[in-house]
Enzyme design. Sequence first.
Site, PDB file in Angstrom:
ATOM      1  N   GLU A  87      45.297  14.066   5.418  1.00  0.00           N
ATOM      2  CA  GLU A  87      45.167  12.723   6.004  1.00  0.00           C
ATOM      3  C   GLU A  87      44.992  12.927   7.505  1.00  0.00           C
ATOM      4  OE1 GLU A  87      45.263   9.623   4.596  1.00  0.00           O
ATOM      5  OE2 GLU A  87      45.566  10.269   2.533  1.00  0.00           O
TER       6      GLU A  87
ATOM      7  N   CYS B 255      46.506   6.028  13.436  1.00  0.00           N
ATOM      8  CA  CYS B 255      45.343   6.810  12.999  1.00  0.00           C
ATOM      9  C   CYS B 255      44.139   5.924  12.709  1.00  0.00           C
ATOM     10  CB  CYS B 255      45.691   7.628  11.770  1.00  0.00           C
ATOM     11  SG  CYS B 255      46.317   6.617  10.422  1.00  0.00           S
TER      12      CYS B 255
END
Length: 477
Positions: free
Chosen positions: A221, A255
């Site tokens: 991720e 993010c």
Amino acid sequence: MSIDSAKAQQERISPTQHAQAVREAFSAGVTRPLEWRREQLHALDRLLAENGPAIEQAVHADLGKPLLEAFLTEIRSVRTEIAETIKHLSRWTRPRSVKVPFALKPGSGQIVREPLGTVLVIAPWNYPVHLLFMPVVAAIAAGNAVVMKPSEVAPATAALAEELVPKYLDNRAIRVVTGAVEETTELLELPWDHIFYTGNGAVGRIVMAAASKHLTPVTLELGGKSPVWVDSSADVDATAHWLAWGKFLNAGQTCVAPDYVLTTADVAPRLVEALRREIEALYGADPKVSRDFGRVVNTRHLDRLTALLPQSGTAAIGGQFDRDDRYLAPTVLADASLSDPVMQDEIFGPILPIITVSGHDEAIRIINDRDKPLALYIFAKSRDVQEAFVERTSSGGVGINAPMLQLGVSSLPFGGVGGSGMGAYHGEHGIRTFSHERAVLVKKGRSRLMVLGQPPFTARKERLLRGRAPKKDGSNS
Ligand code: NAD
């Protein structure tokens, strides 16, 4: 070193010993029963519910995160995922029947989701509770044993996780290992059944290289520059409202935060003015004194970010900083260009560059010239423009007319593609990530049709299977 701390250090269990312990628990079958999984999910929920204030304080100490924001993004989000997972656990983990071809009947086929085994979860610092526990929810639900490694860059939260997890969760199969590069490197040398890593791409490459030695599957991720297109058909005020929230939440250290804006010259000045209003509405005239605006995680990151500010000229909005306070104001850079330092790497802080282009075709070209982003945001009323971006670009996820909300839908997979990562989780997608889908075929009796394909290969079988007789020389052509 005092005698006490030397003793504590000696007694400290090594990362390898933690891994061995949970591996043994998995081999002994501790984690497989659905009842155990349910109990652990309830226990994790209790951990979050009963320690809310301590968790909020720890995240505040690490990131200056407002307490209510910490509650929403670190605690409530994980508790919602736990509730959803408990509700659907039986359905998401039960074997699925599949049709078998006529020739194989009588018989039945099943896909059995079995736990992978022992998994390592490596978390970053920006949502230090959420990103530690969200993958763990899926790993436990899928029946795995887990070692989780919180980020040393958020030390207060890491220490709290190390203290709380053994009090609530089954220590035989679920452990926390704290530490930095040395400890993570030791963990990465071990033969895991899956490694789930969240963080930057440079370490992602280290994780994948280490995993390859044991053929361990990985979920990465990662991050990257998530672009925003603001179309001339967009509602500029609503766009600015969403962008100010999405970009400056957690001081831009998200993010999936909008990284940069592409728009046209006629929209840009209106957008800057609308952003000015929206930033003030969120954080007041001086965000430095607002209790609702977070801080950059450490001075190393603050220095990295201030080096991205324009050397000459000023920011259209913000630009002020205070190194001692790890403060950087919500900043908007109008008239940015693709060659600016701010456009080279993921910003991961409260700076929003706006770049003007000729139209959405040029924006699509710019996006496609770069790594595939984790998220792509399109602000447009025009369906044609929305579809053009969805059809002609690639990204982990897409948000149309709002950033980051795609993460709140647990039936949508969350993960990257290309440079922004591989694999996904949330809801049932997480169960898939942490399971092996095993093919099980149960045959009943003989099959008269199958006998046709087995020796002896007689002329009759040949005729029936090929639909024509063999030539005299035995050839088929
Ligand atoms: P970080 O520095 O905390 O590193 C992440 C983890 O990697 C930590 O646990 C750390 O101990 C470990 N680590 C660091 N260096 C290592 C090394 N040399 N060898 C082995 N392990 C090592 O966090 P970060 O990378 O600064 O996090 C920010 C990045 O993460 C950004 O790029 C952001 O976009 C990305 N991110 C992605 C997601 C997502 O869900 N896709 C979520 C949050 C953050």
